[in-house]
Motif scaffolding. Structure first.
Motif, PDB file in Angstrom:
ATOM      1  N   VAL A  70      26.924  35.611  -0.436  1.00 36.49           N
ATOM      2  CA  VAL A  70      26.579  34.475  -1.294  1.00 36.49           C
ATOM      3  C   VAL A  70      26.787  33.175  -0.525  1.00 36.49           C
ATOM      4  CG1 VAL A  70      27.425  33.155  -3.292  1.00 36.49           C
ATOM      5  CG2 VAL A  70      26.901  35.588  -3.536  1.00 36.49           C
ATOM      6  N   LYS A  71      27.925  33.050   0.156  1.00 36.58           N
ATOM      7  CA  LYS A  71      28.241  31.827   0.913  1.00 36.58           C
ATOM      8  C   LYS A  71      27.300  31.643   2.100  1.00 36.58           C
ATOM      9  CE  LYS A  71      32.135  30.432  -1.179  1.00 36.58           C
ATOM     10  NZ  LYS A  71      32.559  29.085  -1.512  1.00 36.58           N
ATOM     11  N   GLU A  72      26.824  32.734   2.697  1.00 35.55           N
ATOM     12  CA  GLU A  72      25.842  32.623   3.778  1.00 35.55           C
ATOM     13  C   GLU A  72      24.532  32.037   3.261  1.00 35.55           C
ATOM     14  OE1 GLU A  72      25.600  36.630   5.250  1.00 35.55           O
ATOM     15  OE2 GLU A  72      27.422  36.416   6.455  1.00 35.55           O
ATOM     16  N   ARG A  73      24.150  32.417   2.053  1.00 39.15           N
ATOM     17  CA  ARG A  73      22.909  31.930   1.460  1.00 39.15           C
ATOM     18  C   ARG A  73      23.062  30.521   0.911  1.00 39.15           C
ATOM     19  NH1 ARG A  73      22.813  37.111   1.831  1.00 39.15           N
ATOM     20  NH2 ARG A  73      20.919  38.360   1.719  1.00 39.15           N
ATOM     21  N   GLU A  74      24.242  30.227   0.370  1.00 41.09           N
ATOM     22  CA  GLU A  74      24.512  28.913  -0.214  1.00 41.09           C
ATOM     23  C   GLU A  74      25.975  28.564   0.039  1.00 41.09           C
ATOM     24  OE1 GLU A  74      24.750  25.582  -1.174  1.00 41.09           O
ATOM     25  OE2 GLU A  74      22.721  26.267  -1.657  1.00 41.09           O
ATOM     26  N   PRO A  75      26.250  27.830   1.128  1.00 41.16           N
ATOM     27  CA  PRO A  75      27.641  27.539   1.493  1.00 41.16           C
ATOM     28  C   PRO A  75      28.454  26.834   0.407  1.00 41.16           C
ATOM     29  CG  PRO A  75      26.170  27.020   3.302  1.00 41.16           C
ATOM     30  CD  PRO A  75      25.303  27.339   2.124  1.00 41.16           C
ATOM     31  N   ARG A  76      27.799  26.100  -0.462  1.00 35.97           N
ATOM     32  CA  ARG A  76      28.537  25.391  -1.515  1.00 35.97           C
ATOM     33  C   ARG A  76      28.657  26.209  -2.805  1.00 35.97           C
ATOM     34  NH1 ARG A  76      25.274  19.890  -0.780  1.00 35.97           N
ATOM     35  NH2 ARG A  76      23.665  21.455  -0.594  1.00 35.97           N
ATOM     36  N   ALA A  77      28.211  27.438  -2.760  1.00 34.77           N
ATOM     37  CA  ALA A  77      28.350  28.310  -3.932  1.00 34.77           C
ATOM     38  C   ALA A  77      29.834  28.496  -4.236  1.00 34.77           C
ATOM     39  CB  ALA A  77      27.695  29.659  -3.662  1.00 34.77           C
ATOM     40  N   ARG A  78      30.150  28.707  -5.480  1.00 34.35           N
ATOM     41  CA  ARG A  78      31.525  28.908  -5.926  1.00 34.35           C
ATOM     42  C   ARG A  78      31.714  30.365  -6.339  1.00 34.35           C
ATOM     43  NH1 ARG A  78      32.375  25.596  -3.121  1.00 34.35           N
ATOM     44  NH2 ARG A  78      32.456  23.386  -3.511  1.00 34.35           N
ATOM     45  N   VAL A  79      32.770  30.996  -5.804  1.00 37.85           N
ATOM     46  CA  VAL A  79      33.007  32.416  -6.052  1.00 37.85           C
ATOM     47  C   VAL A  79      34.455  32.636  -6.488  1.00 37.85           C
ATOM     48  CG1 VAL A  79      32.982  34.747  -5.081  1.00 37.85           C
ATOM     49  CG2 VAL A  79      31.291  33.059  -4.309  1.00 37.85           C
ATOM     50  N   ILE A  80      34.602  33.373  -7.583  1.00 32.06           N
ATOM     51  CA  ILE A  80      35.917  33.801  -8.066  1.00 32.06           C
ATOM     52  C   ILE A  80      35.985  35.311  -7.874  1.00 32.06           C
ATOM     53  CG2 ILE A  80      37.432  34.042 -10.064  1.00 32.06           C
ATOM     54  CD1 ILE A  80      36.051  31.513 -11.204  1.00 32.06           C
ATOM     55  N   LEU A  81      37.001  35.759  -7.167  1.00 33.18           N
ATOM     56  CA  LEU A  81      37.215  37.187  -6.935  1.00 33.18           C
ATOM     57  C   LEU A  81      38.325  37.671  -7.853  1.00 33.18           C
ATOM     58  CD1 LEU A  81      36.538  39.637  -4.985  1.00 33.18           C
ATOM     59  CD2 LEU A  81      38.643  38.970  -3.800  1.00 33.18           C
ATOM     60  N   VAL A  82      38.073  38.779  -8.534  1.00 34.79           N
ATOM     61  CA  VAL A  82      39.073  39.407  -9.395  1.00 34.79           C
ATOM     62  C   VAL A  82      39.475  40.712  -8.717  1.00 34.79           C
ATOM     63  CG1 VAL A  82      39.527  40.387 -11.657  1.00 34.79           C
ATOM     64  CG2 VAL A  82      38.046  38.373 -11.447  1.00 34.79           C
ATOM     65  N   SER A  83      40.779  40.888  -8.510  1.00 34.05           N
ATOM     66  CA  SER A  83      41.238  42.057  -7.773  1.00 34.05           C
ATOM     67  C   SER A  83      42.543  42.591  -8.332  1.00 34.05           C
ATOM     68  CB  SER A  83      41.437  41.691  -6.298  1.00 34.05           C
ATOM     69  OG  SER A  83      41.941  42.788  -5.581  1.00 34.05           O
ATOM     70  N   GLY A  84      42.695  43.891  -8.258  1.00 33.76           N
ATOM     71  CA  GLY A  84      43.951  44.533  -8.610  1.00 33.76           C
ATOM     72  C   GLY A  84      44.874  44.671  -7.414  1.00 33.76           C
ATOM     73  N   TYR A  85      44.379  44.302  -6.230  1.00 37.74           N
ATOM     74  CA  TYR A  85      45.167  44.418  -5.010  1.00 37.74           C
ATOM     75  C   TYR A  85      46.000  43.160  -4.788  1.00 37.74           C
ATOM     76  CZ  TYR A  85      41.687  48.048  -4.162  1.00 37.74           C
ATOM     77  OH  TYR A  85      40.864  49.134  -4.288  1.00 37.74           O
ATOM     78  N   THR A  86      47.174  43.317  -4.176  1.00 37.40           N
ATOM     79  CA  THR A  86      48.002  42.153  -3.891  1.00 37.40           C
ATOM     80  C   THR A  86      47.532  41.415  -2.644  1.00 37.40           C
ATOM     81  OG1 THR A  86      49.575  43.559  -2.717  1.00 37.40           O
ATOM     82  CG2 THR A  86      50.063  43.057  -5.018  1.00 37.40           C
ATOM     83  N   GLN A  87      46.942  42.125  -1.707  1.00 38.56           N
ATOM     84  CA  GLN A  87      46.385  41.512  -0.495  1.00 38.56           C
ATOM     85  C   GLN A  87      44.913  41.911  -0.419  1.00 38.56           C
ATOM     86  OE1 GLN A  87      48.234  40.427   2.666  1.00 38.56           O
ATOM     87  NE2 GLN A  87      50.184  40.211   1.640  1.00 38.56           N
ATOM     88  N   VAL A  88      44.052  40.929  -0.169  1.00 41.28           N
ATOM     89  CA  VAL A  88      42.617  41.197  -0.122  1.00 41.28           C
ATOM     90  C   VAL A  88      42.060  40.725   1.213  1.00 41.28           C
ATOM     91  CG1 VAL A  88      40.395  40.777  -1.213  1.00 41.28           C
ATOM     92  CG2 VAL A  88      42.446  40.896  -2.626  1.00 41.28           C
ATOM     93  N   GLN A  89      41.516  41.662   1.997  1.00 40.83           N
ATOM     94  CA  GLN A  89      40.848  41.320   3.249  1.00 40.83           C
ATOM     95  C   GLN A  89      39.524  40.625   2.927  1.00 40.83           C
ATOM     96  OE1 GLN A  89      41.732  42.141   6.536  1.00 40.83           O
ATOM     97  NE2 GLN A  89      43.680  42.992   5.906  1.00 40.83           N
ATOM     98  N   GLY A  90      39.242  39.497   3.559  1.00 44.89           N
ATOM     99  CA  GLY A  90      37.975  38.810   3.350  1.00 44.89           C
ATOM    100  C   GLY A  90      37.986  37.799   2.224  1.00 44.89           C
ATOM    101  N   ALA A  91      39.155  37.533   1.649  1.00 46.27           N
ATOM    102  CA  ALA A  91      39.236  36.607   0.515  1.00 46.27           C
ATOM    103  C   ALA A  91      38.965  35.165   0.917  1.00 46.27           C
ATOM    104  CB  ALA A  91      40.593  36.731  -0.165  1.00 46.27           C
TER     105      ALA A  91
END
Length: 130
Positions: A70-91
Motif C-alpha cells: 500500500v505504501k509503495e503505491r501511495e506513500p502517504r496512505a495510512r495503515v493500522i495493523l492489528v496483531s496478536g503478536y507482541t513483536q511484528v516484523q515489518g511494522a
C-alpha cells in the motif's frame, strides 16, 4: 451537507470478526471490507480509502506485506495493523499497531486521526487519485 465520511478499508480473514468490526466502524466511517491481503490490495487500488485497517495474519499475504505494498503505491496512505503478536516484523510500514484483543474506542480514535491526516496531506480520497 456535511463533510464526507472517512473511507476505511478493513482487511480481515475471519468472517465473524470482519463483520463485527465493520459494523462497529460503520457508526462513524464509510467502511469497505476484504477477506485477505490480495483482495485488500485490489480494494485499495479500486476504492482509494483514507485508512487501511488490516489484521497481521492473513492468508496469502501478511498484513505487514499489505502495508508495504500500500505504501509503495501511495506513500502517504495510512495503515493500522492489528496483531496478536507482541513483536511484528515489518511494522515500520504501519502508522499504528494495535494489539488484540482490539479496543474499539482506540481503533476508532486512530482511524479518525489518521483519516484526517490523510485528507489534509492529500494522501487518499477521491480528489487525490483522479
Amino acid at each position: 451537507m456535511g463533510a464526507a465520511r472517512i473511507k476505511v478499508l478493513l482487511v480481515e480473514d475471519d468472517g465473524d470478526s470482519r463483520e463485527l468490526l465493520a459494523e462497529l466502524l460503520e457508526a462513524e466511517f464509510d467502511v469497505r471490507t476484504a477477506p485477505d491481503g490480495i483482495a485488500g490490495l485490489q480494494a485499495f487500488e479500486a476504492e482509494h480509502p483514507d485508512v487501511v485497517v488490516t489484521d497481521e495474519s492473513l492468508p496469502g499475504m501478511l498484513g505487514t506485506e499489505l502495508a508495504q505494498r500500500v505504501k509503495e503505491r501511495e506513500p502517504r496512505a495510512r495503515v493500522i495493523l492489528v496483531s496478536g503478536y507482541t513483536q511484528v516484523q515489518g511494522a515500520e510500514h504501519c502508522d499504528v499497531v494495535l494489539r488484540k484483543p482490539i479496543d474499539v474506542d482506540r481503533l476508532c480514535a486512530a482511524v479518525g486521526t489518521l483519516g484526517e491526516e490523510a485528507r489534509q496531506w492529500g494522501g487518499s480520497g477521491d480528489d487525490a487519485r483522479h
